[in-house]
Design a protein around this motif. Structure first.
Motif, PDB file in Angstrom:
ATOM      1  N   ILE A 111       0.855  -1.196   0.000  1.00 18.13           N
ATOM      2  CA  ILE A 111       0.000   0.000   0.000  1.00 18.13           C
ATOM      3  C   ILE A 111       0.889   1.244   0.000  1.00 18.13           C
ATOM      4  CG2 ILE A 111      -1.619   1.366   1.407  1.00 18.13           C
ATOM      5  CD1 ILE A 111      -3.042  -1.020   0.235  1.00 18.13           C
ATOM      6  N   SER A 112       1.986   1.209   0.791  1.00 13.61           N
ATOM      7  CA  SER A 112       2.819   2.418   0.887  1.00 13.61           C
ATOM      8  C   SER A 112       3.709   2.602  -0.342  1.00 13.61           C
ATOM      9  CB  SER A 112       3.640   2.419   2.180  1.00 13.61           C
ATOM     10  OG  SER A 112       4.658   1.456   2.072  1.00 13.61           O
ATOM     11  N   LYS A 113       4.151   1.525  -0.975  1.00 13.94           N
ATOM     12  CA  LYS A 113       5.078   1.674  -2.123  1.00 13.94           C
ATOM     13  C   LYS A 113       4.350   1.735  -3.465  1.00 13.94           C
ATOM     14  CE  LYS A 113       8.449   1.313   0.748  1.00 13.94           C
ATOM     15  NZ  LYS A 113       8.888   2.559   1.354  1.00 13.94           N
ATOM     16  N   LYS A 114       3.113   1.302  -3.503  1.00  8.84           N
ATOM     17  CA  LYS A 114       2.321   1.298  -4.749  1.00  8.84           C
ATOM     18  C   LYS A 114       3.089   0.708  -5.943  1.00  8.84           C
ATOM     19  CE  LYS A 114      -1.061   4.520  -3.277  1.00  8.84           C
ATOM     20  NZ  LYS A 114      -0.915   4.025  -1.934  1.00  8.84           N
ATOM     21  N   PRO A 115       3.531  -0.539  -5.806  1.00 12.05           N
ATOM     22  CA  PRO A 115       4.320  -1.145  -6.884  1.00 12.05           C
ATOM     23  C   PRO A 115       3.494  -1.373  -8.160  1.00 12.05           C
ATOM     24  CG  PRO A 115       3.690  -2.809  -5.276  1.00 12.05           C
ATOM     25  CD  PRO A 115       3.265  -1.489  -4.703  1.00 12.05           C
ATOM     26  N   ALA A 116       4.169  -1.218  -9.307  1.00 13.56           N
ATOM     27  CA  ALA A 116       3.502  -1.496 -10.594  1.00 13.56           C
ATOM     28  C   ALA A 116       3.464  -3.006 -10.838  1.00 13.56           C
ATOM     29  CB  ALA A 116       4.241  -0.792 -11.718  1.00 13.56           C
ATOM     30  N   SER A 117       4.474  -3.718 -10.308  1.00 12.96           N
ATOM     31  CA  SER A 117       4.477  -5.174 -10.505  1.00 12.96           C
ATOM     32  C   SER A 117       5.153  -5.847  -9.320  1.00 12.96           C
ATOM     33  CB  SER A 117       5.197  -5.541 -11.798  1.00 12.96           C
ATOM     34  OG  SER A 117       6.470  -4.966 -11.786  1.00 12.96           O
ATOM     35  N   THR A 118       4.519  -6.935  -8.870  1.00 12.31           N
ATOM     36  CA  THR A 118       5.061  -7.703  -7.738  1.00 12.31           C
ATOM     37  C   THR A 118       5.182  -9.160  -8.175  1.00 12.31           C
ATOM     38  OG1 THR A 118       2.795  -7.961  -6.912  1.00 12.31           O
ATOM     39  CG2 THR A 118       4.093  -6.200  -5.946  1.00 12.31           C
ATOM     40  N   LEU A 119       6.094  -9.866  -7.508  1.00 12.15           N
ATOM     41  CA  LEU A 119       6.304 -11.271  -7.864  1.00 12.15           C
ATOM     42  C   LEU A 119       6.580 -12.064  -6.598  1.00 12.15           C
ATOM     43  CD1 LEU A 119       8.290 -12.801 -10.721  1.00 12.15           C
ATOM     44  CD2 LEU A 119       9.090 -13.298  -8.429  1.00 12.15           C
ATOM     45  N   GLU A 120       6.004 -13.257  -6.518  1.00 12.99           N
ATOM     46  CA  GLU A 120       6.331 -14.124  -5.382  1.00 12.99           C
ATOM     47  C   GLU A 120       6.767 -15.488  -5.904  1.00 12.99           C
ATOM     48  OE1 GLU A 120       3.077 -15.384  -2.819  1.00 12.99           O
ATOM     49  OE2 GLU A 120       1.666 -15.049  -4.453  1.00 12.99           O
ATOM     50  N   ILE A 121       7.787 -16.019  -5.250  1.00 10.78           N
ATOM     51  CA  ILE A 121       8.243 -17.375  -5.560  1.00 10.78           C
ATOM     52  C   ILE A 121       7.678 -18.264  -4.461  1.00 10.78           C
ATOM     53  CG2 ILE A 121      10.256 -18.857  -5.856  1.00 10.78           C
ATOM     54  CD1 ILE A 121      11.850 -16.246  -6.490  1.00 10.78           C
ATOM     55  N   GLY A 122       6.784 -19.197  -4.822  1.00  9.23           N
ATOM     56  CA  GLY A 122       6.171 -20.081  -3.831  1.00  9.23           C
ATOM     57  C   GLY A 122       4.780 -19.625  -3.456  1.00  9.23           C
TER      58      GLY A 122
END
Ligand SMILES: C[S@@+](CC[C@H](N)C(=O)[O-])C[C@H]1O[C@@H](n2cnc3c(N)ncnc32)[C@H](O)[C@@H]1O
Length: 251
Positions: free
Chosen positions: A77-88
């Motif tokens: 919410i604070s960083k407002k990323p354009a794209s996130t990724l999770e491994i697992g």
């Protein structure tokens, strides 16, 4: 010894998670529906539907804590990323926190990588994500890549795709986590973040010690969550070909 440590941690983890329904509800109150309801059901360990439409019992162990999930949510919410990724991805606890933040931000594409999602995990995480993934500009904001993180990284590097936040929670062996960090550091934007889960494990602590001692292109962000390590990418990797600083191996 390793098994003993694992058992103790599991017992502690399970204890920490044995919360009343009311307190789980209270913790998740800041999340919007449907994410709150799906996470409530997961943290209560209610059987979940797989892609086969059957209900499956959860193993009661494979999850991030509510505190960690809320930290991830607030961070996004604070960083407002354009794209996130999770491994697992497993049952999709972390996925739902990422998706809840993207929905709240009205911004962000989320990618999960897990080769065993439809086999070992029966597609439970995927079913839950499909149930609540919002569309932005007519496009679903979630994709699952059913492959190993190392192979996937090479494809992403070749395509030149970048991610603002990467959450590493896949295979937890030392060499796998180090390889995940090495590869996904290359697809992390400068100014972006890499978060490593499960700092209770010597393998993860040792990778983190390597990053602290050797990767001056990453600076660590202290948090109040002891089970994660968070690094911000502040530049390119400019180490000399033979550069090496010794680092402690955790026991
Ligand atoms: C601890 S679980 C993840 C829990 C999940 N983040 C959550 O919060 O619910 C670890 C996951 O990593 C996946 N995994 C194992 N080896 C992997 C690999 N080489 N690449 C990607 N995922 C992997 C497993 O299938 C499992 O779903």
């Amino acid at each position: 010894m390793k098994n003993l440590i694992r058992k103790i941690s599991r017992v502690l983890g399970i204890k920490a998670e044995k919360k009343s329904i009311d307190s789980i509800h209270e913790s998740l109150v800041k999340l919007d529906t449907p994410f709150r309801n799906l996470l409530l059901s997961l943290y209560q360990e209610a059987p979940q539907k797989g892609l086969d439409n059957q209900l499956h019992q959860l193993d009661g162990e494979t999850k991030i804590s509510i505190e960690q999930g809320l930290w991830l949510y607030e961070f996004c919410i604070s960083k407002k990323p354009a794209s996130t990724l999770e491994i697992g991805m497993a049952y999709g606890y972390s996925t739902l926190f990422f998706l809840a933040a993207a929905a709240k931000n009205h911004k962000g594409q989320h990618t999960a990588i897990d080769p065993f999602q439809k086999t070992h995990w029966k597609g439970i995480g995927l079913s839950l994500a499909m149930e609540c993934t919002p569309k932005m500009e007519g496009k679903a904001i979630f994709q699952l890549i059913e492959d190993y993180s190392d192979r996937t990284a090479s494809d992403i590097i070749r395509r030149g795709h970048k991610f603002d936040i990467v959450f590493i929670d896949g295979n937890h062996r030392f060499d796998d986590v180090l390889v995940d960090f090495y590869l996904y550091a290359q697809v992390c934007t400068v100014g972006g973040w890499i978060i490593l889960d499960d700092m209770w494990m010597p393998s993860i602590k040792t990778v983190v010690n390597f990053i602290r001692s050797n990767r001056k292109d990453f600076i660590e962000l202290p948090t109040n969550i002891s089970n994660i390590a968070v690094f911000r990418k502040v530049g390119d990797d400019t180490r000399k070909w033979d550069e090496f600083s010794a680092f402690p191996v955790a026991k």
